[in-house]
Scaffold this motif. Structure first.
Motif, PDB file in Angstrom:
ATOM      1  N   PRO A  51      10.977   0.567   9.536  1.00  0.00           N
ATOM      2  CA  PRO A  51      10.231   0.722   8.287  1.00  0.00           C
ATOM      3  C   PRO A  51       8.895  -0.022   8.342  1.00  0.00           C
ATOM      4  O   PRO A  51       8.856  -1.183   8.760  1.00  0.00           O
ATOM      5  CB  PRO A  51      11.155   0.067   7.246  1.00  0.00           C
ATOM      6  CG  PRO A  51      12.509   0.073   7.857  1.00  0.00           C
ATOM      7  CD  PRO A  51      12.321   0.005   9.334  1.00  0.00           C
ATOM      8  N   GLY A  52       7.827   0.681   7.969  1.00  0.00           N
ATOM      9  CA  GLY A  52       6.510   0.052   7.961  1.00  0.00           C
ATOM     10  C   GLY A  52       5.765   0.145   9.283  1.00  0.00           C
ATOM     11  O   GLY A  52       4.638  -0.319   9.394  1.00  0.00           O
ATOM     12  N   VAL A  53       6.387   0.749  10.303  1.00  0.00           N
ATOM     13  CA  VAL A  53       5.735   0.884  11.617  1.00  0.00           C
ATOM     14  C   VAL A  53       5.428   2.359  11.866  1.00  0.00           C
ATOM     15  O   VAL A  53       6.225   3.235  11.537  1.00  0.00           O
ATOM     16  CB  VAL A  53       6.628   0.307  12.739  1.00  0.00           C
ATOM     17  CG1 VAL A  53       6.018   0.554  14.110  1.00  0.00           C
ATOM     18  CG2 VAL A  53       6.852  -1.181  12.516  1.00  0.00           C
ATOM     19  N   PHE A  54       4.235   2.608  12.450  1.00  0.00           N
ATOM     20  CA  PHE A  54       3.776   3.976  12.667  1.00  0.00           C
ATOM     21  C   PHE A  54       3.306   4.172  14.094  1.00  0.00           C
ATOM     22  O   PHE A  54       2.861   3.225  14.738  1.00  0.00           O
ATOM     23  CB  PHE A  54       2.598   4.279  11.722  1.00  0.00           C
ATOM     24  CG  PHE A  54       2.972   4.180  10.269  1.00  0.00           C
ATOM     25  CD1 PHE A  54       3.369   5.312   9.562  1.00  0.00           C
ATOM     26  CD2 PHE A  54       2.976   2.950   9.612  1.00  0.00           C
ATOM     27  CE1 PHE A  54       3.738   5.214   8.227  1.00  0.00           C
ATOM     28  CE2 PHE A  54       3.349   2.850   8.276  1.00  0.00           C
ATOM     29  CZ  PHE A  54       3.731   3.988   7.579  1.00  0.00           C
ATOM     30  N   ARG A  55       3.408   5.411  14.550  1.00  0.00           N
ATOM     31  CA  ARG A  55       2.702   5.823  15.768  1.00  0.00           C
ATOM     32  C   ARG A  55       1.415   6.457  15.287  1.00  0.00           C
ATOM     33  O   ARG A  55       1.463   7.336  14.418  1.00  0.00           O
ATOM     34  CB  ARG A  55       3.503   6.883  16.525  1.00  0.00           C
ATOM     35  CG  ARG A  55       4.511   6.343  17.480  1.00  0.00           C
ATOM     36  CD  ARG A  55       4.952   7.438  18.435  1.00  0.00           C
ATOM     37  NE  ARG A  55       5.520   8.571  17.735  1.00  0.00           N
ATOM     38  CZ  ARG A  55       6.823   8.712  17.497  1.00  0.00           C
ATOM     39  NH1 ARG A  55       7.680   7.811  17.911  1.00  0.00           N
ATOM     40  NH2 ARG A  55       7.264   9.768  16.842  1.00  0.00           N
ATOM     41  N   THR A  56       0.291   6.064  15.847  1.00  0.00           N
ATOM     42  CA  THR A  56      -0.960   6.629  15.356  1.00  0.00           C
ATOM     43  C   THR A  56      -1.834   7.116  16.501  1.00  0.00           C
ATOM     44  O   THR A  56      -1.662   6.706  17.650  1.00  0.00           O
ATOM     45  CB  THR A  56      -1.803   5.580  14.582  1.00  0.00           C
ATOM     46  OG1 THR A  56      -2.332   4.642  15.524  1.00  0.00           O
ATOM     47  CG2 THR A  56      -0.998   4.860  13.519  1.00  0.00           C
ATOM     48  N   SER A  57      -2.795   7.971  16.142  1.00  0.00           N
ATOM     49  CA  SER A  57      -3.828   8.345  17.097  1.00  0.00           C
ATOM     50  C   SER A  57      -4.848   7.206  17.170  1.00  0.00           C
ATOM     51  O   SER A  57      -4.806   6.266  16.371  1.00  0.00           O
ATOM     52  CB  SER A  57      -4.485   9.652  16.660  1.00  0.00           C
ATOM     53  OG  SER A  57      -4.819   9.600  15.287  1.00  0.00           O
ATOM     54  N   VAL A  58      -5.766   7.304  18.121  1.00  0.00           N
ATOM     55  CA  VAL A  58      -6.706   6.210  18.379  1.00  0.00           C
ATOM     56  C   VAL A  58      -7.546   5.882  17.141  1.00  0.00           C
ATOM     57  O   VAL A  58      -7.733   4.710  16.799  1.00  0.00           O
ATOM     58  CB  VAL A  58      -7.616   6.555  19.588  1.00  0.00           C
ATOM     59  CG1 VAL A  58      -8.724   5.524  19.750  1.00  0.00           C
ATOM     60  CG2 VAL A  58      -6.785   6.654  20.867  1.00  0.00           C
TER      61      VAL A  58
END
Ligand code: PBG
Length: 321
Positions: A51-58
């Motif tokens: 919870p609260g963690v994301f995979r993101t683009s640059v």
């Protein structure tokens, strides 16, 4: 009863006195926030088990990095999730790899933020192991050559510190030699010197899509029962040129953090890993615990002797939640 008497409560009754004599303060500048970067643009996908963690683009990672900088955090630790995985984890050492792209963008957009990169193959290999696999076995020395290439490509992209997390033998020496040869004599190595084969990495493997497709990591990561061995690992890494040594996970290994700190005097980092984070977050979501539990745990890691703490909760800690 004679005098004088010890009365512990004299220093506890008032908040002002408690503050005055408090022994451990984890400062925000010693916290490092992990970031997961994947290809694309405008991507921000939630990691369900964290919870609260994301995979993101640059581009989105740049935004997170800016927040980290504005909050005064010590830095970020980058993990890459590549477009394509293969047997040898080629994207790990490609100058156009996802982490290399992210480092360049971060150093351009938020130049003063310290950028640490994870050096490993497991996020990049089709089989999910941290090295080259032959006959069902992770081959050590050949893997080190690829790790050294990855570290050099991170340094070339502008990484401030490289952090090998693979647990191959002799890789620190090989990475140090490769960095020096390419002119990166000033790039420090933060070594995952003491990394246990832990059940607490589960959620991370969801986040990084890096679970091994067969077997486990017991052939290279340490047995959770061993404490003396941790000292042999850190001595070896320091002699090969590690600058900062890490103990991971943190909470189940506070004794190891303390021993390593006392016996080496080297800068020690501790990684409060995904499972340790998610277990508390899940309890908070259910209302069984509140956020003070996370603060207490991070403080205990500092009290055990960690100089640097890697935590998914770094921003919240900095905001004083
Ligand atoms: C592997 C790596 C792992 C973590 C950091 N680097 C996982 C593993 O060994 O499977 C775990 C971190 C966490 O659980 O938060 N290169």
């Amino acid at each position: 009863m004679g005098h004088p008497k010890f009365r512990g409560r004299r220093l506890r009754e008032s908040p002002a006195i408690r503050r005055l004599v408090r022994e451990t303060r984890v400062s925000v500048e010693r916290l490092i926030l992990p970031l997961f970067v994947e290809p694309g643009e405008g991507v921000r996908s939630a990691v369900e088990s964290m919870p609260g963690v994301f995979r993101t683009s640059v581009d989105e990672a740049v935004r997170d990095a800016r927040t980290a900088y504005e909050l005064g955090l010590g830095g970020v630790l980058l993990f890459g999730i590549p477009e394509d995985k293969d047997e040898r984890g080629s994207e790990a050492w490609s100058d156009d790899g996802i982490v290399q792209q992210a480092v360049r963008a971060l150093k351009l957009e938020v130049p003063e933020l310290l950028v640490v990169t994870d050096v490993c193959l497991c996020e990049y290999t089709s089989h999910g192991h941290c090295g080259i696999v032959r006959d069902g076995h992770v081959v050590n020395d050949e893997t080190c050559e690829l790790l050294a290439r990855a570290a050099v490509s991170h340094a070339r992209a502008g990484a401030d510190i490289v952090a090998p997390s693979d647990m191959m033998d002799l890789r620190i020496g090989m990475i140090r030699a490769a960095l020096d040869e390419e002119g990166f004599v000033q790039t420090p190595i933060m070594s995952h010197s003491v990394k246990y084969a832990s059940a607490f990495y589960g959620p991370f493997r969801d986040a990084a899509l890096s679970a091994p497709s067969f077997g486990d990591r017991g052939g290279y990561q340490m047995d959770p029962a061993n404490g003396d061995e941790a000292l042999r690992e850190v001595r070896a890494d320091l002699s090969e040129g590690a600058d900062i040594i890490m103990v991971k996970p943190a909470l189940a290994y506070l004794d190891v953090i303390r021993r390593v700190k006392e016996e080496t005097g080297a800068p020690v980092a501790a990684y409060h890993v995904s499972g340790e984070y998610s277990a508390i977050m899940a309890a908070i979501e259910r209302g069984w615990l509140d956020e003070r539990a996370m603060r207490e745990v991070l403080t205990s890691i500092g009290r055990a002797g960690a100089d640097v703490i890697i935590s998914y909760w770094a921003r919240e800690f900095a905001r004083g939640l």
